[in-house]
Design an enzyme around this catalytic site. Structure first.
Site, PDB file in Angstrom:
ATOM      1  N   HIS A   1       0.817  -1.226   0.000  1.00  0.00           N
ATOM      2  CA  HIS A   1       0.000   0.000   0.000  1.00  0.00           C
ATOM      3  C   HIS A   1       0.849   1.273   0.000  1.00  0.00           C
ATOM      4  CE1 HIS A   1      -3.687  -2.180   0.387  1.00  0.00           C
ATOM      5  NE2 HIS A   1      -3.414  -2.640   1.597  1.00  0.00           N
TER       6      HIS A   1
ATOM      7  N   ASP B   1      -2.939 -10.599  -2.484  1.00  0.00           N
ATOM      8  CA  ASP B   1      -3.517 -10.095  -1.242  1.00  0.00           C
ATOM      9  C   ASP B   1      -4.987  -9.738  -1.465  1.00  0.00           C
ATOM     10  OD1 ASP B   1      -2.261  -8.690   1.508  1.00  0.00           O
ATOM     11  OD2 ASP B   1      -4.084  -7.708   0.808  1.00  0.00           O
TER      12      ASP B   1
ATOM     13  N   HIS C   1      -6.477  -7.160  -0.450  1.00  0.00           N
ATOM     14  CA  HIS C   1      -6.555  -5.725  -0.712  1.00  0.00           C
ATOM     15  C   HIS C   1      -5.697  -5.375  -1.920  1.00  0.00           C
ATOM     16  CE1 HIS C   1      -7.243  -6.175   3.703  1.00  0.00           C
ATOM     17  NE2 HIS C   1      -8.247  -5.359   3.430  1.00  0.00           N
TER      18      HIS C   1
ATOM     19  N   ASP D   1      -4.770 -12.844   3.289  1.00  0.00           N
ATOM     20  CA  ASP D   1      -5.979 -12.374   3.949  1.00  0.00           C
ATOM     21  C   ASP D   1      -7.249 -12.572   3.123  1.00  0.00           C
ATOM     22  OD1 ASP D   1      -4.774 -10.548   2.276  1.00  0.00           O
ATOM     23  OD2 ASP D   1      -4.881  -8.864   3.661  1.00  0.00           O
TER      24      ASP D   1
END
Length: 308
Positions: free
Chosen positions: A125, A162, A164, A245
């Site tokens: 991120h 991931d 996200h 995740d």
């Protein structure tokens, strides 16, 4: 040849405080399972610190200075509401990025077939000049820049599974045709990026998945979108932003992957890389917040890398 495992004790010194999902116990759980005799063949290496010059290929000098100025002498501080700092965070962040650069070097020199970096804080991120979502430096991007600029590779691919979207990695490379960034992720979900229409200069491939998508949808996206994009790009090195995740047990999202999906996708990537880039893969830990699911998924991933 063999699979390398890069980590460093300093990654356990990044203390995000009570109740934070990106906690020290994540790495403790992973390393405990990787201590099993099943993984005795791993080439275990201490991660070095990334140099400031390595970081500055990706991040602005002003941002790097901002990070170190914000690290508290005691207690905790923050770079944003999600990204907490403690006195040990600087060393942890340098070793996390340094793990990926060292692994890239070892794989490209032929010392290792592939490698996994068991490090924290995560990175995908983090943008050029902005911390986000638990991430300080963009570890996988620092590794990609090492491959391109220090080793002179022409093409590097990054696959991010991931849950996200890796907005930071996409932001850093969306105008660099030497890098393919491909991602499967839940949408809608934080950070709100990763639409199919985001294509960069033809080097961005997003395959968003709706909430509650599971193994079938993930495997279809990999087979129909991600693998063909990698095949067409023909990278000299494959990097993986390995977030776990999307597992059904994870508390921060609502995809429903099984542990076996991480073994399956790694098998697919190992096979593809064998034909495209001599099997050269470097994977680095991103998310995953249920301790049992995380540790089991990481070991499934590493076991598949070891079969290369």
């Amino acid at each position: 040849m063999t699979t390398g495992l890069y980590t460093h004790a300093s990654c356990l010194g990044h203390d995000t405080g009570p109740g934070h999902p990106e906690r020290i116990q994540r790495l403790v759980a992973i390393l405990r399972l990787l201590d099993d005799p099943l993984y005795a063949a791993l080439d275990r290496r201490d991660a070095p610190e990334a140099t400031l010059d390595q970081l500055a290929r990706i991040h602005t000098r002003a941002y790097i200075d901002e990070v170190f100025a914000a690290i508290p002498a005691v207690g905790q501080g923050e770079l944003d509401g999600d990204t907490v700092l403690s006195p040990g965070s600087g060393a942890a962040a340098l070793h996390a990025a340094g793990a990926v650069t060292a692994a890239v070097g070892a794989v490209l020199k032929g010392e290792l077939t592939n490698a996994f970096c068991a490090v924290r804080p995560p990175g995908h991120h983090a943008e050029r000049d902005l911390a986000m979502g638990f991430c300080i430096f963009n570890n996988v991007s620092v590794g990609a820049a090492e491959a391109l600029d220090a080793f002179g590779l022409d093409r590097v691919a990054i696959f991010d599974f991931d849950v996200h979207h890796g907005n930071g990695t996409q932001h850093i490379f969306d105008h660099d045709p030497r890098v393919l960034y491909a991602s499967t992720h839940q949408s809608p979900l934080y950070p709100g990026t990763g639409a199919r229409t985001e294509k960069g200069v033809g080097n961005i491939v997003n395959a968003p998945l709706p909430p509650y998508a599971g193994s079938e949808e993930f495997r279809d996206a990999v087979e129909e979108i991600i693998l063909p994009a990698l095949e067409k790009f023909r990278p000299d090195l494959l990097l993986i932003s390995a977030g776990f995740d999307a597992h059904r047990a994870d508390p921060l999202a609502s995809l429903e992957f099984e542990t076996e999906d991480y073994s399956w996708v790694t098998d697919q990537l190992v096979t593809l890389a064998a034909g495209l880039c001599g099997g050269r893969i470097v994977s680095t830990l991103e998310g995953g917040y249920d301790l049992n699911a995380l540790a089991e998924s990481v070991t499934a991933h590493v076991a598949a890398l070891q079969k290369a």
